[in-house]
Design a protein around this motif. Structure first.
Motif, PDB file in Angstrom:
ATOM      1  N   ALA A  45       9.344 -26.715 -37.071  1.00 27.94           N
ATOM      2  CA  ALA A  45       8.135 -26.558 -37.874  1.00 27.94           C
ATOM      3  C   ALA A  45       8.184 -27.446 -39.111  1.00 27.94           C
ATOM      4  O   ALA A  45       7.182 -28.068 -39.485  1.00 27.94           O
ATOM      5  CB  ALA A  45       7.961 -25.092 -38.271  1.00 27.94           C
ATOM      6  N   GLU A  46       9.356 -27.509 -39.737  1.00 29.88           N
ATOM      7  CA  GLU A  46       9.500 -28.355 -40.927  1.00 29.88           C
ATOM      8  C   GLU A  46       9.402 -29.835 -40.563  1.00 29.88           C
ATOM      9  O   GLU A  46       8.711 -30.608 -41.245  1.00 29.88           O
ATOM     10  CB  GLU A  46      10.847 -28.078 -41.597  1.00 29.88           C
ATOM     11  CG  GLU A  46      11.015 -26.669 -42.133  1.00 29.88           C
ATOM     12  CD  GLU A  46      10.211 -26.447 -43.402  1.00 29.88           C
ATOM     13  OE1 GLU A  46       9.593 -27.396 -43.896  1.00 29.88           O
ATOM     14  OE2 GLU A  46      10.223 -25.300 -43.904  1.00 29.88           O
ATOM     15  N   GLU A  47      10.068 -30.231 -39.488  1.00 28.91           N
ATOM     16  CA  GLU A  47      10.106 -31.651 -39.128  1.00 28.91           C
ATOM     17  C   GLU A  47       8.742 -32.175 -38.698  1.00 28.91           C
ATOM     18  O   GLU A  47       8.342 -33.287 -39.076  1.00 28.91           O
ATOM     19  CB  GLU A  47      11.119 -31.882 -38.010  1.00 28.91           C
ATOM     20  CG  GLU A  47      11.181 -33.338 -37.558  1.00 28.91           C
ATOM     21  CD  GLU A  47      12.277 -33.598 -36.551  1.00 28.91           C
ATOM     22  OE1 GLU A  47      12.345 -34.742 -36.054  1.00 28.91           O
ATOM     23  OE2 GLU A  47      13.065 -32.674 -36.256  1.00 28.91           O
ATOM     24  N   GLY A  86      11.845 -31.067 -51.444  1.00 31.92           N
ATOM     25  CA  GLY A  86      11.165 -32.318 -51.141  1.00 31.92           C
ATOM     26  C   GLY A  86      11.046 -32.552 -49.642  1.00 31.92           C
ATOM     27  O   GLY A  86       9.987 -32.962 -49.148  1.00 31.92           O
ATOM     28  N   ALA A  87      12.122 -32.269 -48.905  1.00 32.26           N
ATOM     29  CA  ALA A  87      12.094 -32.440 -47.447  1.00 32.26           C
ATOM     30  C   ALA A  87      11.076 -31.514 -46.811  1.00 32.26           C
ATOM     31  O   ALA A  87      10.325 -31.899 -45.907  1.00 32.26           O
ATOM     32  CB  ALA A  87      13.484 -32.183 -46.865  1.00 32.26           C
ATOM     33  N   GLU A  97       6.220 -36.582 -42.318  1.00 33.58           N
ATOM     34  CA  GLU A  97       7.423 -37.367 -42.081  1.00 33.58           C
ATOM     35  C   GLU A  97       8.434 -36.565 -41.257  1.00 33.58           C
ATOM     36  O   GLU A  97       8.570 -35.352 -41.409  1.00 33.58           O
ATOM     37  CB  GLU A  97       8.059 -37.795 -43.401  1.00 33.58           C
ATOM     38  CG  GLU A  97       7.234 -38.809 -44.170  1.00 33.58           C
ATOM     39  CD  GLU A  97       8.037 -39.527 -45.254  1.00 33.58           C
ATOM     40  OE1 GLU A  97       9.139 -39.040 -45.599  1.00 33.58           O
ATOM     41  OE2 GLU A  97       7.565 -40.562 -45.749  1.00 33.58           O
ATOM     42  N   SER A  98       9.167 -37.255 -40.387  1.00 37.63           N
ATOM     43  CA  SER A  98      10.234 -36.628 -39.612  1.00 37.63           C
ATOM     44  C   SER A  98      11.476 -36.492 -40.486  1.00 37.63           C
ATOM     45  O   SER A  98      11.590 -37.105 -41.555  1.00 37.63           O
ATOM     46  CB  SER A  98      10.569 -37.469 -38.383  1.00 37.63           C
ATOM     47  OG  SER A  98      11.175 -38.697 -38.787  1.00 37.63           O
ATOM     48  N   GLN A  99      12.439 -35.702 -40.016  1.00 37.92           N
ATOM     49  CA  GLN A  99      13.680 -35.549 -40.776  1.00 37.92           C
ATOM     50  C   GLN A  99      14.422 -36.869 -40.880  1.00 37.92           C
ATOM     51  O   GLN A  99      15.084 -37.136 -41.888  1.00 37.92           O
ATOM     52  CB  GLN A  99      14.557 -34.473 -40.121  1.00 37.92           C
ATOM     53  CG  GLN A  99      13.984 -33.073 -40.274  1.00 37.92           C
ATOM     54  CD  GLN A  99      14.868 -31.996 -39.676  1.00 37.92           C
ATOM     55  OE1 GLN A  99      15.972 -32.270 -39.209  1.00 37.92           O
ATOM     56  NE2 GLN A  99      14.383 -30.756 -39.667  1.00 37.92           N
ATOM     57  N   LEU A 155      17.388 -27.987 -45.304  1.00 35.43           N
ATOM     58  CA  LEU A 155      16.315 -27.046 -45.000  1.00 35.43           C
ATOM     59  C   LEU A 155      16.865 -25.674 -44.630  1.00 35.43           C
ATOM     60  O   LEU A 155      16.293 -24.639 -44.995  1.00 35.43           O
ATOM     61  CB  LEU A 155      15.446 -27.599 -43.874  1.00 35.43           C
ATOM     62  CG  LEU A 155      14.609 -28.829 -44.229  1.00 35.43           C
ATOM     63  CD1 LEU A 155      13.963 -29.419 -42.984  1.00 35.43           C
ATOM     64  CD2 LEU A 155      13.548 -28.484 -45.270  1.00 35.43           C
ATOM     65  N   GLN A 156      17.981 -25.640 -43.905  1.00 37.88           N
ATOM     66  CA  GLN A 156      18.596 -24.363 -43.558  1.00 37.88           C
ATOM     67  C   GLN A 156      19.112 -23.648 -44.808  1.00 37.88           C
ATOM     68  O   GLN A 156      18.969 -22.426 -44.938  1.00 37.88           O
ATOM     69  CB  GLN A 156      19.750 -24.587 -42.576  1.00 37.88           C
ATOM     70  CG  GLN A 156      19.295 -25.002 -41.184  1.00 37.88           C
ATOM     71  CD  GLN A 156      20.456 -25.199 -40.230  1.00 37.88           C
ATOM     72  OE1 GLN A 156      21.428 -24.459 -40.252  1.00 37.88           O
ATOM     73  NE2 GLN A 156      20.366 -26.215 -39.393  1.00 37.88           N
TER      74      GLN A 156
END
Length: 329
Positions: free
Chosen positions: A44-46, A277-278, A287-289, A308-309
């Motif tokens: 979800a984040e990526e 920020g990520a 943006e991707s990781q 992120l974790q």
């Protein structure tokens, strides 16, 4: 029966189902479930996917997601691949874990989205002998079920990646507590009397979940997709998120975390600038990781995943960090 073409576009909302191959179990214990949720959050984040609801069952998974980037396929491919690799390595197995193709129905949103979230969350108490238990017992099991997003809507567990705000905003009540109570009553009302009208809509079309006009529009899009496989649609039924400039995002992050702009490239210990920020670059810049890692000068996407974790693990207890993230958003 022929497979339907995948229809992807910016702002699309889906009900996604993932099932074990030949109905086999895909979760052996809570360690498996934790790993799947971790991979769900990372994806979800990526990919900037908004997760509205999820529910993990013994041999299948329900997800309700929105794709501001029109990228459901990439998101699901990474999620299923990452979890299958973990599952097989842990048990020294090989081969397919998931049934050939995940299901994905487009959802109109609003009332249909709300009813779908209720359906998804009720899964744990509509199986086996549970359906014959007294209502009080079923309600208790539902509220205590650890592996769905329902407890987040009740305010009892914080899954940081689950977007509860849009659905709670549909509920009556001025305060967040009253909205949560209204959502609980809405969901649990279906324990005594199922929503036959919604189930008729849910089972009525292979194309999507919604009204006649919505299904007609989706039908036209499917027909077009048959001849244009691999090309993204630019039609949005609910919301298109316009991507923001990464430098603007990082300026906002640094301001609310009280750091000087550009500090994200420094070797910081114990700070949250890179992690926040990520999170924001994935969500609002698409943006991707890997892209974020290159921007921060940290080598690989694995480093961003670790940030992120760590952020997700801290959010439950760190109220100050929660407030700052909301301010950034």
């Amino acid at each position: 029966m022929a497979r339907l073409a995948r229809v992807q576009f910016e702002g699309a909302i889906y009900h996604v189902t993932v099932r074990g191959n030949n109905r086999r179990e895909i979760f052996g214990d809570d360690q498996d479930r934790r790993r799947f949720v971790e991979r769900l959050q990372e994806g979800a984040e990526e990919f900037g996917v908004r997760v509205y609801a999820f529910c993990l069952m013994r041999n299948h998974v329900h997800l309700v997601v929105e794709t501001p980037g029109g990228n459901l396929g990439a998101f699901m491919h990474k999620l299923q691949t990452a979890y299958t690799v973990y599952f097989n390595r842990r048990r020294r197995l090989s081969g397919h874990l998931m049934q050939g193709r995940y299901g994905a129905k487009l959802v109109e949103g609003d009332d249909y989205l709300l009813a779908l979230a209720r359906y998804v969350h009720l899964n744990p108490v509509f199986i086996g002998t549970m359906v014959r238990q007294p209502l009080e017992e079923r309600a208790r099991v539902l509220r205590e079920y650890a592996w769905s997003s329902y407890r987040s809507y009740l305010g009892k567990r914080e899954w940081g990646f689950v977007q509860t705000g849009p659905l709670l905003a549909m509920m009556d009540g001025r305060s967040q507590a009253r909205k949560r109570l209204a959502f609980r009553r809405f969901v649990e009302a279906a324990l005594a009397e199922s929503d036959e009208e919604f189930m008729a809509v849910y089972n009525g079309s292979r194309l999507g979940i919604g009204g006649e006009e919505f299904l007609a529009r989706i039908g036209a899009m499917y027909e077009e997709a048959v001849g244009r496989r691999g090309k993204r649609e630019d039609v949005a039924l609910r919301r298109v998120v316009h991507r923001l400039e990464p430098d603007l995002i990082m300026a906002v992050v640094c301001r609310h975390l009280e750091m000087a702009p550009g500090v994200e490239r420094l070797r910081l210990r114990g700070g949250w600038v890179r992690a926040v920020g990520a999170r924001m670059l994935g969500r609002f810049a698409g943006e991707s990781q890997r892209d974020i890692a290159k921007r921060f000068g940290v080598g690989t996407g694995n480093a961003i995943s670790a940030h992120l974790q760590r952020l997700a693990a801290a959010l439950g207890a760190n109220k100050t960090l929660q407030r700052r993230i909301r301010a950034v958003e």
